[in-house]
Write an enzyme that holds these catalytic residues in place. Sequence first.
Site, PDB file in Angstrom:
ATOM      1  N   HIS A 179      -6.996  -6.600  -1.471  1.00 18.59           N
ATOM      2  CA  HIS A 179      -5.766  -5.784  -1.078  1.00 18.59           C
ATOM      3  C   HIS A 179      -5.200  -6.005  -0.124  1.00 18.59           C
ATOM      4  O   HIS A 179      -3.799  -6.109  -0.077  1.00 18.59           O
ATOM      5  CB  HIS A 179      -6.538  -4.221  -0.938  1.00 18.59           C
ATOM      6  CG  HIS A 179      -5.425  -3.071  -0.406  1.00 18.59           C
ATOM      7  ND1 HIS A 179      -4.534  -2.895  -1.593  1.00 18.59           N
ATOM      8  CD2 HIS A 179      -5.338  -2.596   0.338  1.00 18.59           C
ATOM      9  CE1 HIS A 179      -3.790  -2.084  -1.059  1.00 18.59           C
ATOM     10  NE2 HIS A 179      -4.244  -1.655   0.175  1.00 18.59           N
ATOM     11  N   GLU A 224       0.487  -5.124  -3.925  1.00 21.52           N
ATOM     12  CA  GLU A 224      -0.558  -3.909  -3.757  1.00 21.52           C
ATOM     13  C   GLU A 224      -0.024  -2.712  -3.389  1.00 21.52           C
ATOM     14  O   GLU A 224      -0.596  -2.226  -2.456  1.00 21.52           O
ATOM     15  CB  GLU A 224      -1.657  -4.660  -2.920  1.00 21.52           C
ATOM     16  CG  GLU A 224      -2.542  -5.536  -3.568  1.00 21.52           C
ATOM     17  CD  GLU A 224      -3.552  -4.967  -4.543  1.00 21.52           C
ATOM     18  OE1 GLU A 224      -4.345  -4.213  -4.039  1.00 21.52           O
ATOM     19  OE2 GLU A 224      -3.737  -5.036  -5.531  1.00 21.52           O
ATOM     20  N   ASP A 282       0.868  -1.100  -0.056  1.00 22.55           N
ATOM     21  CA  ASP A 282       0.229  -0.055   0.020  1.00 22.55           C
ATOM     22  C   ASP A 282       0.725   1.408  -0.114  1.00 22.55           C
ATOM     23  O   ASP A 282       1.744   1.313  -0.722  1.00 22.55           O
ATOM     24  CB  ASP A 282      -0.938   0.124   1.264  1.00 22.55           C
ATOM     25  CG  ASP A 282      -2.082   0.995   1.252  1.00 22.55           C
ATOM     26  OD1 ASP A 282      -3.008   0.771   0.350  1.00 22.55           O
ATOM     27  OD2 ASP A 282      -1.928   2.030   1.906  1.00 22.55           O
TER      28      ASP A 282
END
Length: 311
Positions: free
Chosen positions: A272, A131, A107
Amino acid sequence: MPGSEPYGRLQYREINGKRMAYIDEARGDAIVFQHGNPSSSYLWRNVLPHTEGLGRLVACDLIGMGASDKLDGSGPDSYHYHENRDYLFALWDALDLGDRVTLVLHDWGGALGFDWANRHRDRVAGIVHMETVSVPMEWDDFPDEVAQMFRGLRSPQGEEMVLENNAFIEGVLPSIVMRTLSEEEMIHYRRPFLNAGEDRRPTLSWPRDVPLAGEPAEVVAVIEDFGEWLATSDIPKLFIRADPGVIQGKQRILDIVRSWPNQTEITVPGTHFLQEDSADQIGEAIASFVREIRAGDNLHREAAPEMNSAS
């Protein structure tokens, strides 16, 4: 069933007058795990055990997140990318990570880690990413429901959604994990954001910084800068792709990320927060990748005396 207990012991370091939390276990070349929004070092609890014995394991909580302190007098201009970067990079400096750092990124931890690597190219042994915020995005790079959510977060409604209703923790987080998070796990994720209002500000500032359609320009510039470097860097990379994924699910994004040289790709089940669905596969892949890096380092060291004697 994935474990819900945190990994290791949290330690604290004062950075710019604020106490920041981190895990720092064992010795050797550092393997640095960096979370994004709205998580913390807790995200890595079931991944970290697979890397024991491979070096120094470091996982930091971003400012205002996890067990790190909140900022004083925060508001709409707080907890944005550059402020987060200042705190995290100062913490990494204080921890003296050494000169053979392997970064494990997710992230916004991806953007931060790529940015740090671009600034410290000679100190990076390898990069594992999954991700991550890694490419300037367009609205149609998101699934429709995710795009709709981001439009709301970036509008005046965002304050009500997040600061009052805690939407990122109560809605977004569990919705992009394939399994159902246990109540004990949710307690850990909720803990930094129990108080309505500014305590939840980090989880609103981050989605407003996602580089979408050229905005915010100052974040897009950072991502374009490290993206140019990643496109040519031979530093070993491991891309752990989530299937089906969320922010790296569209082919345009995948094509860019897959073009980076000296990279291995594996696929694991996940949307995610893939660490919550595929921790064992992720941990095993990281361990194998680090062992390969270490083996290459040993070969290089063994070859160096032979080259010197030949000269």
